[in-house]
Motif scaffolding. Structure first.
Motif, PDB file in Angstrom:
ATOM      1  N   THR A 134       0.873  -1.166   0.000  1.00 32.97           N
ATOM      2  CA  THR A 134       0.000   0.000   0.000  1.00 32.97           C
ATOM      3  C   THR A 134       0.910   1.214   0.000  1.00 32.97           C
ATOM      4  N   GLU A 135       0.768   2.067  -1.019  1.00 27.40           N
ATOM      5  CA  GLU A 135       1.586   3.275  -1.127  1.00 27.40           C
ATOM      6  C   GLU A 135       0.664   4.488  -1.170  1.00 27.40           C
ATOM      7  N   PHE A 136       0.922   5.442  -0.291  1.00 34.22           N
ATOM      8  CA  PHE A 136       0.109   6.656  -0.200  1.00 34.22           C
ATOM      9  C   PHE A 136      -1.374   6.305  -0.070  1.00 34.22           C
ATOM     10  N   GLY A 137      -1.660   5.213   0.656  1.00 29.13           N
ATOM     11  CA  GLY A 137      -3.027   4.793   0.894  1.00 29.13           C
ATOM     12  C   GLY A 137      -3.674   4.038  -0.263  1.00 29.13           C
ATOM     13  N   TYR A 138      -2.908   3.712  -1.315  1.00 28.20           N
ATOM     14  CA  TYR A 138      -3.456   3.031  -2.495  1.00 28.20           C
ATOM     15  C   TYR A 138      -2.842   1.643  -2.614  1.00 28.20           C
ATOM     16  N   PRO A 139      -3.651   0.623  -2.899  1.00 30.90           N
ATOM     17  CA  PRO A 139      -3.118  -0.739  -3.023  1.00 30.90           C
ATOM     18  C   PRO A 139      -2.294  -0.902  -4.302  1.00 30.90           C
TER      19      PRO A 139
END
Length: 57
Positions: free
Chosen positions: A38-43
């Motif tokens: 998960t990067e910057f809240g995105y999967p």
């Protein structure tokens, strides 16, 4: 210049409707699926390109 055994990149996860074909392009270039992230809240998913001849599972 450093000699790397692997190249790591992150991409969309399989089935993500936001992916416009980047994931398939990476797979066609030889990248393999790795860890789910998960990067910057995105999967996302890590994709790894192994140097030819390297042993991996």
């Amino acid at each position: 210049m450093a000699n790397y055994e692997k190249v790591h990149i992150t991409s969309f996860r399989k089935g993500d409707k936001a992916d416009l074909g980047y994931r398939n392009a990476l797979i066609q270039l030889g990248f393999r699926e790795a860890e789910l992230l998960t990067e910057f809240g995105y999967p996302t998913q890590e994709m790894v390109l192994y140097q030819q001849g390297e042993i991996h599972d």
